[in-house]
Design an enzyme around this catalytic site. Structure first.
Site, mmCIF file in Angstrom:
data_model
loop_
_atom_site.group_PDB
_atom_site.id
_atom_site.type_symbol
_atom_site.label_atom_id
_atom_site.label_comp_id
_atom_site.label_asym_id
_atom_site.label_seq_id
_atom_site.Cartn_x
_atom_site.Cartn_y
_atom_site.Cartn_z
ATOM 1 N N HIS A 56 -5.691 1.917 -4.334
ATOM 2 C CA HIS A 56 -4.832 1.363 -3.284
ATOM 3 C C HIS A 56 -4.422 -0.061 -3.623
ATOM 4 C CE1 HIS A 56 -7.906 -1.045 -0.670
ATOM 5 N NE2 HIS A 56 -8.359 -0.950 -1.898
ATOM 6 N N HIS A 102 -2.576 1.280 6.889
ATOM 7 C CA HIS A 102 -2.946 1.200 5.472
ATOM 8 C C HIS A 102 -3.106 2.610 4.913
ATOM 9 C CE1 HIS A 102 -4.249 -0.977 1.937
ATOM 10 N NE2 HIS A 102 -5.252 -0.129 1.793
ATOM 11 N N CYS A 150 0.813 -1.226 0.000
ATOM 12 C CA CYS A 150 0.000 0.000 0.000
ATOM 13 C C CYS A 150 0.849 1.281 0.000
ATOM 14 C CB CYS A 150 -0.981 -0.006 1.164
ATOM 15 S SG CYS A 150 -0.234 0.065 2.806
#
Length: 362
Positions: A336, A324, A276
């Protein structure tokens, strides 16, 4: 902007269809197959006592395992980044040490030359030699030479002392950096072990599911994401968000968009795969604005902004531990890299728990 509207509409349509076609009842997790095709009495007894998990419970367990793997991945990436920085510092210190040692050799040579010159003049101090001269002009010329000689000698000795002190500092700094480097290597190894364990556990759970249950599991993931996105949109979060991306923000979005479809691999930062924060850091590097490597460092170090002030290119940080990150692209959507087993993709910006928003080019 039309592209972003289309992307947002596509996300909403896919999620809506998922909800419409997904039955509400939960599935029980199937028992793992026996290698020999038969079970012992103890195994059968254990199976009879063990409560069956619903597919929704399995989904949550898998999601939790991947979340923990994501947190460990951030720790690994940070340790790796620090290790690289410390390795670079050690190299710089080594080069400075070589230069310092060479300079000390030169200064010692100069000091030796001055000592030999004094020996050749009979060992008399320059001032005493001047007093013995009966030539006024020679005396005056000699005074200047003495001053110059004294200044040169003091300069050599002073620089020699400073250079030796610098070398001592370089040695201490190099030793400290070696200790930090080793400590971060240990952290990397621990994080790597934890990541592999969490991912292996999640894959093991998924492997126990039948084909149709794995398909159902994916739908449950989509349904959960849609539910969160809908609640976020219903809160009026997008009401005042209509800002244009900056020039660099547009470049970052373009880079991230071009990576859609590439697989998530923990610790990866392209060009074939990403995790990520590897995706977001590389997108902004491509836009000419280097940012921290990990989502936690991005949250800690980059300027924070209110959600209502978001614009495309901003980074949305997720979960309470900032484990994240996704890039906002407008119209309530992000790009993402979700987790192992998934590819870089579009998703609803509110489909996960939002911690906050940062702007790399503020």
């Amino acid at each position: 902007m039309n592209r972003r509207h289309c992307a947002s509409a596509a996300i909403t349509l896919v999620c809506a269809l998922t909800v419409l076609i997904t039955p509400v009842q939960a599935f029980a997790e199937p028992a793992p197959p026996s290698p020999s095709g038969a079970k012992s009495a103890d195994a059968k007894s254990a199976d009879a006592k063990a409560p069956k998990k619903s597919l929704e419970e399995v989904r949550k367990e898998i999601d939790d395992l991947y979340r923990k793997a994501g947190t460990a991945t951030d720790a690994y990436n940070l340790a790796e980044e620090k290790a690289e920085k410390q390795s670079g510092e050690i190299v710089k210190l080594a080069r400075a040490t070589v230069v310092g040692q060479s300079r000390i050799a030169e200064l010692k040579s100069q000091a030796g030359a001055q000592a030999r010159e004094q020996y050749r003049t009979g060992g008399l101090p320059p001032g005493a030699q001047l007093m013995l001269s009966d030539d006024p002009q020679l005396f005056l010329d000699g005074v200047n030479r003495v001053r110059e000689g004294q200044q040169a000698a003091q300069g050599v000795l002073g620089e020699l002392t400073r250079t030796q002190q610098d070398l001592e500092t370089y040695t201490k700094d190099a030793s400290a950096n070696w200790k930090k480097l080793e400590a971060n290597r240990v952290k990397q190894a621990k994080a790597k072990k934890k990541i592999n364990a969490q991912i292996a556990a999640a894959k093991k759970l998924e492997s126990r599911l039948k084909k149709e249950e794995r398909a159902r599991l994916l739908k449950l993931e989509q349904e959960a994401a849609y539910k969160q996105q809908t609640a976020w949109l219903s809160s009026g979060a997008l009401k005042d968000i209509n800002r244009e991306a900056s020039a660099r923000g547009k470049e970052a979005v373009a880079f991230a968009t071009a990576q859609i479809g590439k697989p998530y691999v923990w610790g990866a930062e392209g060009p074939k795969s990403y995790d990520c924060s590897g995706l977001t850091s590389q997108a902004w590097a491509a836009a000419g604005r280097p940012i921290p490597r990990t989502s936690q460092e991005q949250w800690r170090l980059l300027p924070r902004i209110a959600i209502k002030d978001m614009r495309p290119g901003d980074l949305i940080i997720y979960h309470s531990d900032a484990s994240h990150v996704g890039m906002y692209i407008g119209d309530g959507a992000i790009i993402h890299a979700p987790r192992p087993g998934r590819n870089v993709t579009l998703a609803g910006a509110g489909s996960m728990q939002i911690l906050g928003v940062v702007r790399p080019d503020k």
